[in-house]
Structure formats: C-alpha cells, structure tokens
Design a protein around this motif. Structure first.
Motif, PDB file in Angstrom:
ATOM      1  N   PHE A 122      63.527 -25.010  20.041  1.00  0.00           N
ATOM      2  CA  PHE A 122      64.721 -25.829  19.826  1.00  0.00           C
ATOM      3  C   PHE A 122      64.338 -27.245  19.416  1.00  0.00           C
ATOM      4  O   PHE A 122      65.138 -27.951  18.828  1.00  0.00           O
ATOM      5  CB  PHE A 122      65.598 -25.831  21.082  1.00  0.00           C
ATOM      6  CG  PHE A 122      66.307 -24.522  21.298  1.00  0.00           C
ATOM      7  CD1 PHE A 122      67.471 -24.225  20.606  1.00  0.00           C
ATOM      8  CD2 PHE A 122      65.797 -23.571  22.168  1.00  0.00           C
ATOM      9  CE1 PHE A 122      68.126 -23.004  20.791  1.00  0.00           C
ATOM     10  CE2 PHE A 122      66.446 -22.355  22.365  1.00  0.00           C
ATOM     11  CZ  PHE A 122      67.605 -22.077  21.679  1.00  0.00           C
ATOM     12  N   SER A 123      63.119 -27.661  19.747  1.00  0.00           N
ATOM     13  CA  SER A 123      62.524 -28.911  19.281  1.00  0.00           C
ATOM     14  C   SER A 123      61.021 -28.751  19.467  1.00  0.00           C
ATOM     15  O   SER A 123      60.582 -27.838  20.175  1.00  0.00           O
ATOM     16  CB  SER A 123      63.045 -30.110  20.086  1.00  0.00           C
ATOM     17  OG  SER A 123      62.452 -30.148  21.377  1.00  0.00           O
ATOM     18  N   PRO A 124      60.214 -29.629  18.850  1.00  0.00           N
ATOM     19  CA  PRO A 124      58.760 -29.475  18.995  1.00  0.00           C
ATOM     20  C   PRO A 124      58.295 -29.495  20.459  1.00  0.00           C
ATOM     21  O   PRO A 124      57.275 -28.916  20.787  1.00  0.00           O
ATOM     22  CB  PRO A 124      58.197 -30.661  18.221  1.00  0.00           C
ATOM     23  CG  PRO A 124      59.248 -30.967  17.208  1.00  0.00           C
ATOM     24  CD  PRO A 124      60.562 -30.670  17.903  1.00  0.00           C
ATOM     25  N   GLN A 125      59.046 -30.124  21.330  1.00  0.00           N
ATOM     26  CA  GLN A 125      58.670 -30.209  22.735  1.00  0.00           C
ATOM     27  C   GLN A 125      59.389 -29.180  23.605  1.00  0.00           C
ATOM     28  O   GLN A 125      59.202 -29.165  24.820  1.00  0.00           O
ATOM     29  CB  GLN A 125      58.981 -31.607  23.308  1.00  0.00           C
ATOM     30  CG  GLN A 125      58.257 -32.741  22.649  1.00  0.00           C
ATOM     31  CD  GLN A 125      58.926 -33.194  21.350  1.00  0.00           C
ATOM     32  OE1 GLN A 125      60.118 -32.997  21.144  1.00  0.00           O
ATOM     33  NE2 GLN A 125      58.147 -33.786  20.469  1.00  0.00           N
ATOM     34  N   LEU A 126      60.226 -28.328  23.021  1.00  0.00           N
ATOM     35  CA  LEU A 126      61.042 -27.429  23.828  1.00  0.00           C
ATOM     36  C   LEU A 126      61.099 -26.027  23.226  1.00  0.00           C
ATOM     37  O   LEU A 126      61.820 -25.777  22.257  1.00  0.00           O
ATOM     38  CB  LEU A 126      62.462 -27.996  23.963  1.00  0.00           C
ATOM     39  CG  LEU A 126      63.383 -27.270  24.927  1.00  0.00           C
ATOM     40  CD1 LEU A 126      62.818 -27.286  26.350  1.00  0.00           C
ATOM     41  CD2 LEU A 126      64.759 -27.916  24.925  1.00  0.00           C
ATOM     42  N   VAL A 127      60.302 -25.126  23.805  1.00  0.00           N
ATOM     43  CA  VAL A 127      60.303 -23.719  23.408  1.00  0.00           C
ATOM     44  C   VAL A 127      60.773 -22.934  24.626  1.00  0.00           C
ATOM     45  O   VAL A 127      60.223 -23.064  25.716  1.00  0.00           O
ATOM     46  CB  VAL A 127      58.900 -23.258  22.966  1.00  0.00           C
ATOM     47  CG1 VAL A 127      58.901 -21.778  22.623  1.00  0.00           C
ATOM     48  CG2 VAL A 127      58.419 -24.081  21.780  1.00  0.00           C
ATOM     49  N   ILE A 128      61.815 -22.135  24.438  1.00  0.00           N
ATOM     50  CA  ILE A 128      62.449 -21.432  25.554  1.00  0.00           C
ATOM     51  C   ILE A 128      62.479 -19.935  25.280  1.00  0.00           C
ATOM     52  O   ILE A 128      62.802 -19.506  24.171  1.00  0.00           O
ATOM     53  CB  ILE A 128      63.897 -21.938  25.772  1.00  0.00           C
ATOM     54  CG1 ILE A 128      63.885 -23.418  26.129  1.00  0.00           C
ATOM     55  CG2 ILE A 128      64.607 -21.125  26.846  1.00  0.00           C
ATOM     56  CD1 ILE A 128      65.246 -24.009  26.339  1.00  0.00           C
ATOM     57  N   GLY A 129      62.180 -19.149  26.305  1.00  0.00           N
ATOM     58  CA  GLY A 129      62.322 -17.701  26.228  1.00  0.00           C
ATOM     59  C   GLY A 129      63.782 -17.325  26.352  1.00  0.00           C
ATOM     60  O   GLY A 129      64.447 -17.728  27.314  1.00  0.00           O
ATOM     61  N   CYS A 130      64.302 -16.589  25.391  1.00  0.00           N
ATOM     62  CA  CYS A 130      65.728 -16.214  25.370  1.00  0.00           C
ATOM     63  C   CYS A 130      65.874 -14.707  25.259  1.00  0.00           C
ATOM     64  O   CYS A 130      65.071 -14.034  24.623  1.00  0.00           O
ATOM     65  CB  CYS A 130      66.418 -16.856  24.171  1.00  0.00           C
ATOM     66  SG  CYS A 130      66.440 -18.659  24.168  1.00  0.00           S
ATOM     67  N   LEU A 131      66.959 -14.218  25.832  1.00  0.00           N
ATOM     68  CA  LEU A 131      67.351 -12.818  25.686  1.00  0.00           C
ATOM     69  C   LEU A 131      68.352 -12.703  24.541  1.00  0.00           C
ATOM     70  O   LEU A 131      68.928 -13.705  24.108  1.00  0.00           O
ATOM     71  CB  LEU A 131      67.958 -12.307  26.986  1.00  0.00           C
ATOM     72  CG  LEU A 131      67.051 -12.392  28.209  1.00  0.00           C
ATOM     73  CD1 LEU A 131      67.802 -11.987  29.470  1.00  0.00           C
ATOM     74  CD2 LEU A 131      65.797 -11.545  28.023  1.00  0.00           C
ATOM     75  N   GLU A 132      68.575 -11.481  24.062  1.00  0.00           N
ATOM     76  CA  GLU A 132      69.448 -11.299  22.896  1.00  0.00           C
ATOM     77  C   GLU A 132      70.860 -11.807  23.112  1.00  0.00           C
ATOM     78  O   GLU A 132      71.486 -12.289  22.168  1.00  0.00           O
ATOM     79  CB  GLU A 132      69.488  -9.825  22.491  1.00  0.00           C
ATOM     80  CG  GLU A 132      68.201  -9.392  21.824  1.00  0.00           C
ATOM     81  CD  GLU A 132      68.190  -7.966  21.347  1.00  0.00           C
ATOM     82  OE1 GLU A 132      69.109  -7.186  21.676  1.00  0.00           O
ATOM     83  OE2 GLU A 132      67.240  -7.622  20.626  1.00  0.00           O
ATOM     84  N   ASP A 133      71.385 -11.737  24.326  1.00  0.00           N
ATOM     85  CA  ASP A 133      72.756 -12.192  24.548  1.00  0.00           C
ATOM     86  C   ASP A 133      72.850 -13.710  24.667  1.00  0.00           C
ATOM     87  O   ASP A 133      73.958 -14.244  24.780  1.00  0.00           O
ATOM     88  CB  ASP A 133      73.371 -11.508  25.765  1.00  0.00           C
ATOM     89  CG  ASP A 133      72.660 -11.817  27.070  1.00  0.00           C
ATOM     90  OD1 ASP A 133      71.518 -12.327  27.041  1.00  0.00           O
ATOM     91  OD2 ASP A 133      73.246 -11.547  28.134  1.00  0.00           O
ATOM     92  N   GLU A 134      71.710 -14.416  24.603  1.00  0.00           N
ATOM     93  CA  GLU A 134      71.720 -15.879  24.687  1.00  0.00           C
ATOM     94  C   GLU A 134      71.600 -16.558  23.324  1.00  0.00           C
ATOM     95  O   GLU A 134      71.726 -17.774  23.230  1.00  0.00           O
ATOM     96  CB  GLU A 134      70.566 -16.356  25.579  1.00  0.00           C
ATOM     97  CG  GLU A 134      70.704 -15.880  27.013  1.00  0.00           C
ATOM     98  CD  GLU A 134      69.507 -16.205  27.883  1.00  0.00           C
ATOM     99  OE1 GLU A 134      69.738 -16.548  29.051  1.00  0.00           O
ATOM    100  OE2 GLU A 134      68.357 -16.130  27.399  1.00  0.00           O
ATOM    101  N   ILE A 135      71.383 -15.757  22.267  1.00  0.00           N
ATOM    102  CA  ILE A 135      71.239 -16.307  20.912  1.00  0.00           C
ATOM    103  C   ILE A 135      71.979 -15.445  19.895  1.00  0.00           C
ATOM    104  O   ILE A 135      72.297 -14.292  20.160  1.00  0.00           O
ATOM    105  CB  ILE A 135      69.753 -16.438  20.496  1.00  0.00           C
ATOM    106  CG1 ILE A 135      69.044 -15.088  20.591  1.00  0.00           C
ATOM    107  CG2 ILE A 135      69.051 -17.518  21.312  1.00  0.00           C
ATOM    108  CD1 ILE A 135      67.588 -15.086  20.109  1.00  0.00           C
ATOM    109  N   GLU A 136      72.254 -16.067  18.737  1.00  0.00           N
ATOM    110  CA  GLU A 136      72.865 -15.357  17.607  1.00  0.00           C
ATOM    111  C   GLU A 136      72.347 -15.991  16.328  1.00  0.00           C
ATOM    112  O   GLU A 136      71.858 -17.128  16.347  1.00  0.00           O
ATOM    113  CB  GLU A 136      74.391 -15.453  17.660  1.00  0.00           C
ATOM    114  CG  GLU A 136      74.915 -16.867  17.489  1.00  0.00           C
ATOM    115  CD  GLU A 136      76.419 -16.980  17.643  1.00  0.00           C
ATOM    116  OE1 GLU A 136      77.084 -16.008  18.055  1.00  0.00           O
ATOM    117  OE2 GLU A 136      76.949 -18.084  17.381  1.00  0.00           O
ATOM    118  N   PRO A 137      72.410 -15.284  15.198  1.00  0.00           N
ATOM    119  CA  PRO A 137      71.957 -15.885  13.939  1.00  0.00           C
ATOM    120  C   PRO A 137      72.720 -17.180  13.648  1.00  0.00           C
ATOM    121  O   PRO A 137      73.917 -17.284  13.895  1.00  0.00           O
ATOM    122  CB  PRO A 137      72.289 -14.819  12.897  1.00  0.00           C
ATOM    123  CG  PRO A 137      72.339 -13.538  13.659  1.00  0.00           C
ATOM    124  CD  PRO A 137      72.877 -13.914  15.017  1.00  0.00           C
ATOM    125  N   ALA A 138      71.990 -18.170  13.137  1.00  0.00           N
ATOM    126  CA  ALA A 138      72.616 -19.466  12.811  1.00  0.00           C
ATOM    127  C   ALA A 138      73.056 -19.486  11.371  1.00  0.00           C
ATOM    128  O   ALA A 138      72.568 -18.768  10.541  1.00  0.00           O
ATOM    129  CB  ALA A 138      71.640 -20.599  13.073  1.00  0.00           C
TER     130      ALA A 138
END
Length: 77
Positions: free
Chosen positions: A61-77
């Motif tokens: 989400f930013s160079p300092q912030l990488v987060i593990g996400c599940l499919e229901d937490e994201i969608e195509p932008a």
C-alpha cells in the motif's frame, strides 16, 4: 474460501474494508488503522496458507507498508 488464487502479482487492488494491525506490526498499536477501505495498492506476492489452502496476497500500500490480505479484503482497482 479455498482454491486457486483469484488475483495475480502486479495487479492493482483496492481495500474493501479497513485493515487494522493484528499484531503483525510490533511498532504500531494493536488494532491501529493501517489501511482505509478504498485505499489502493499493488500485489507483490501471492502465497497459500498451507492448512486451509487459502490464497494470501502481500499488498504494498506504500513502500513502508506491505500487508497480507485475504480475497475478501481486496478487489481489482
């Protein structure tokens, strides 16, 4: 949800929910808001949770912030 990954590396995605610290970021308060619903990022890795065979997406989400996400937490932008 289990099975093959729905999204690919390099895809731009949007958070579908607020993402908070679950303890993965010890320098941040527990339950601190990390990403707001609607924020965009890019998938930088796709893995699989071994026991549940659930895809897990590392989203930058930013160079300092990488987060593990599940499919229901994201969608195509």
């Amino acid at each position: 949800m289990s099975g093959p990954a729905k999204f690919d590396w390099g895809m731009r995605v949007r958070a579908t929910t607020d993402l908070v610290n679950d303890g993965s970021y010890p320098d941040r308060a527990d339950d601190e808001l990390l990403v707001k619903s609607g924020d965009t990022g890019e998938i930088v890795n796709v893995g699989m949770h071994v026991e549940t065979e659930t895809p897990v997406y590392l989203v930058e989400f930013s160079p300092q912030l990488v987060i593990g996400c599940l499919e229901d937490e994201i969608e195509p932008a």
